[in-house]
Design a protein around this motif. Structure first.
Motif, short mmCIF file in Angstrom:
data_model
loop_
_atom_site.label_atom_id
_atom_site.label_comp_id
_atom_site.label_asym_id
_atom_site.label_seq_id
_atom_site.Cartn_x
_atom_site.Cartn_y
_atom_site.Cartn_z
N LEU A 74 0.82 -1.21 0.00
CA LEU A 74 0.00 0.00 0.00
C LEU A 74 0.85 1.27 0.00
CD1 LEU A 74 -2.78 -1.05 2.56
CD2 LEU A 74 -2.95 -0.95 0.06
N ILE A 75 2.06 1.16 0.58
CA ILE A 75 2.93 2.32 0.68
C ILE A 75 3.72 2.56 -0.61
CG2 ILE A 75 5.11 1.34 1.52
CD1 ILE A 75 3.25 4.29 3.12
N ARG A 76 3.74 1.59 -1.49
CA ARG A 76 4.59 1.65 -2.68
C ARG A 76 4.36 2.90 -3.52
NH1 ARG A 76 4.69 -2.72 -7.57
NH2 ARG A 76 2.46 -2.40 -7.32
N PRO A 77 3.12 3.32 -3.79
CA PRO A 77 2.94 4.51 -4.65
C PRO A 77 3.51 5.79 -4.06
CG PRO A 77 0.89 3.25 -4.46
CD PRO A 77 1.83 2.71 -3.44
N TYR A 78 3.74 5.82 -2.74
CA TYR A 78 4.24 7.03 -2.10
C TYR A 78 5.77 7.05 -1.98
CZ TYR A 78 -0.68 7.28 -0.74
OH TYR A 78 -2.05 7.30 -0.75
N ALA A 79 6.39 5.90 -2.16
CA ALA A 79 7.84 5.81 -2.00
C ALA A 79 8.56 6.37 -3.22
CB ALA A 79 8.25 4.36 -1.77
N ASP A 80 9.73 6.94 -2.99
CA ASP A 80 10.54 7.46 -4.09
C ASP A 80 10.81 6.35 -5.10
OD1 ASP A 80 13.50 7.92 -5.27
OD2 ASP A 80 12.60 9.86 -4.82
N LEU A 81 10.76 6.69 -6.38
CA LEU A 81 10.87 5.69 -7.44
C LEU A 81 12.16 4.89 -7.38
CD1 LEU A 81 9.42 7.61 -10.53
CD2 LEU A 81 8.37 5.70 -9.31
N LYS A 82 13.26 5.51 -6.95
CA LYS A 82 14.55 4.83 -6.95
C LYS A 82 15.01 4.46 -5.54
CE LYS A 82 16.22 6.85 -11.28
NZ LYS A 82 17.31 7.57 -11.96
N SER A 83 14.10 4.48 -4.58
CA SER A 83 14.47 4.19 -3.20
C SER A 83 14.50 2.69 -2.94
CB SER A 83 13.50 4.85 -2.23
OG SER A 83 12.23 4.23 -2.31
N LEU A 107 13.19 1.38 -0.34
CA LEU A 107 11.84 1.05 0.14
C LEU A 107 10.94 0.66 -1.03
CD1 LEU A 107 9.59 0.93 2.24
CD2 LEU A 107 9.31 3.42 1.99
N ARG A 108 11.01 1.42 -2.09
CA ARG A 108 10.21 1.11 -3.29
C ARG A 108 10.62 -0.25 -3.86
NH1 ARG A 108 6.48 4.54 -6.33
NH2 ARG A 108 6.10 3.49 -8.30
N GLU A 109 11.93 -0.50 -3.88
CA GLU A 109 12.43 -1.78 -4.37
C GLU A 109 11.86 -2.93 -3.56
OE1 GLU A 109 15.31 -4.49 -6.40
OE2 GLU A 109 14.49 -2.51 -6.87
N ALA A 110 11.92 -2.83 -2.21
CA ALA A 110 11.40 -3.89 -1.35
C ALA A 110 9.91 -4.06 -1.52
CB ALA A 110 11.74 -3.58 0.11
N ALA A 111 9.19 -2.95 -1.70
CA ALA A 111 7.73 -3.02 -1.84
C ALA A 111 7.32 -3.77 -3.10
CB ALA A 111 7.14 -1.61 -1.85
N HIS A 112 8.15 -3.74 -4.13
CA HIS A 112 7.83 -4.46 -5.36
C HIS A 112 7.64 -5.96 -5.09
CE1 HIS A 112 8.10 -1.08 -7.94
NE2 HIS A 112 9.42 -0.96 -7.92
N TYR A 113 8.40 -6.49 -4.12
CA TYR A 113 8.33 -7.93 -3.86
C TYR A 113 7.03 -8.33 -3.20
CZ TYR A 113 13.19 -8.11 -5.23
OH TYR A 113 14.35 -8.03 -5.95
N ALA A 114 6.38 -7.38 -2.52
CA ALA A 114 5.07 -7.66 -1.95
C ALA A 114 4.02 -7.71 -3.05
CB ALA A 114 4.70 -6.60 -0.92
N ALA A 115 4.26 -6.93 -4.12
CA ALA A 115 3.30 -6.88 -5.23
C ALA A 115 3.48 -8.04 -6.20
CB ALA A 115 3.45 -5.55 -5.97
N HIS A 116 4.74 -8.33 -6.52
CA HIS A 116 5.02 -9.41 -7.47
C HIS A 116 6.45 -9.88 -7.27
CE1 HIS A 116 6.91 -6.15 -9.80
NE2 HIS A 116 5.80 -5.48 -9.61
N ALA A 117 6.62 -11.00 -6.61
CA ALA A 117 7.96 -11.50 -6.28
C ALA A 117 8.36 -12.65 -7.19
CB ALA A 117 8.00 -11.96 -4.82
N ASP A 118 7.82 -12.65 -8.41
CA ASP A 118 8.11 -13.78 -9.31
C ASP A 118 9.37 -13.50 -10.14
OD1 ASP A 118 6.82 -11.73 -10.57
OD2 ASP A 118 5.19 -12.93 -11.36
N ARG A 119 9.23 -12.91 -11.29
CA ARG A 119 10.38 -12.65 -12.16
C ARG A 119 10.55 -11.15 -12.36
NH1 ARG A 119 11.75 -16.04 -17.57
NH2 ARG A 119 11.86 -17.60 -15.91
N ARG A 120 11.80 -10.70 -12.21
CA ARG A 120 12.08 -9.28 -12.31
C ARG A 120 13.21 -9.05 -13.33
NH1 ARG A 120 9.85 -6.23 -9.14
NH2 ARG A 120 11.46 -4.61 -9.25
N MET A 171 11.46 -11.87 -0.45
CA MET A 171 12.47 -11.76 -1.50
C MET A 171 13.13 -13.09 -1.85
SD MET A 171 14.07 -8.15 -0.09
CE MET A 171 15.23 -7.90 -1.42
N HIS A 172 12.96 -14.10 -1.01
CA HIS A 172 13.52 -15.42 -1.29
C HIS A 172 12.80 -16.07 -2.47
CE1 HIS A 172 15.13 -19.45 -0.63
NE2 HIS A 172 13.89 -19.90 -0.68
#
Length: 279
Positions: A2-11, A13-26, A173-174
């Protein structure tokens, strides 16, 4: 998430939040870039990708230089009197793709610029650091700061939950898969880094049945296990003895956390790039 849209794009925190949304293939992000940088560096080390091929630069070399520039030390930036964004921009505009090929070259009509970029490239190509891109603590600190900006003071509560936060990040992230190119996908795993639990990845260069670059083949198999995100979780406390023993069985990066790349780079009178080998 939920916090992902508010986090800085290159932070982080934003990177870690991506794994909550989709932790499959990046195929992008801080950790994929860090992995790609080491993977390309290993190929250069083993000679699978010579930095220069005649007067041409293989396509992955400008990519490696850019990734190195994004992690450039303060000492290097001060030496060339550049800020990190300006350094990246300089490299991006200086290497020009040779039409109809997968090779790049420096501008031959501006030897002053070519000399400067070559000197910078020398410094960037000295070694490829093998170590964590960031820590779970940094992610937590950024979350606390962002929540304060949004009007929520949860610092005490979040720091009291630090252990659960770090364990949750490890779980998220595993097992993610990083796509380095269309033929190379590598998974993340939980491992050890300086006695603490961390997210790690093992990058390999394999003997190829096809050419990586025109006329160049890989002939050796090498691998390097590198940490991506470190935590403060003591492995002896949070893992069974059998699991700790298993984690310790993974290979650590060679040397003192450095994978050394080959010799310096110079530009000749014709503006072509040469690899200068030690005598």
């Amino acid at each position: 998430m939920l916090i992902r849209p508010y986090a800085d794009l290159k932070s982080e925190l934003r990177e870690a939040a991506h794994y909550a949304a989709h932790a499959d293939r990046r195929d992008r992000g801080i950790l994929v870039s860090n992995t790609l940088r080491i993977w390309i560096g290993m190929q250069v080390v083993r000679g699978g990708i010579p930095p220069f091929y005649g007067d041409r630069v293989p396509a992955l070399i400008p990519t490696l230089l850019r990734l190195q520039a994004e992690r450039a030390s303060k000492e290097l930036l001060d030496k060339f009197n550049l800020k990190r964004p300006a350094l990246v921009k300089l490299l991006d505009k200086s290497f020009q793709r040779i039409k109809g090929t997968d090779f790049y070259t420096l501008p031959r009509d501006n030897l002053t610029l070519a000399d400067r970029v070559t000197e910078i490239s020398n410094a960037l190509m000295q070694s490829v650091e093998v170590g964590p891109a960031f820590s779970a603590t940094l992610v937590l600190d950024q979350l606390v700061k962002l929540l304060k900006q949004l009007g929520f003071d949860a610092e005490k509560e979040l720091h009291n939950m630090r252990t659960k936060f770090e364990l949750s990040l490890l779980a998220l992230m595993h097992g993610a898969e990083y796509e380095l190119d269309k033929d190379t996908v590598v998974p993340t795993h939980i491992g050890l880094w300086q006695g603490k639990l961390a997210i790690k990845i093992t990058v390999k260069i394999r003997e190829q049945s096809k050419e990586l670059i025109q006329g160049i083949r890989m002939h050796e198999v090498e691998e390097c296990e590198t940490p991506l995100m470190e935590t403060e979780l003591d492995a002896e406390r949070w893992c069974s003895p059998g699991l700790v023993a298993h984690l310790k069985g993974h290979r650590l990066p060679p040397g003192q956390g450095q994978t050394h790349l080959p010799p310096e780079i110079e530009i000749n009178a014709n503006g072509a790039l040469d690899l200068v080998r030690p005598t």
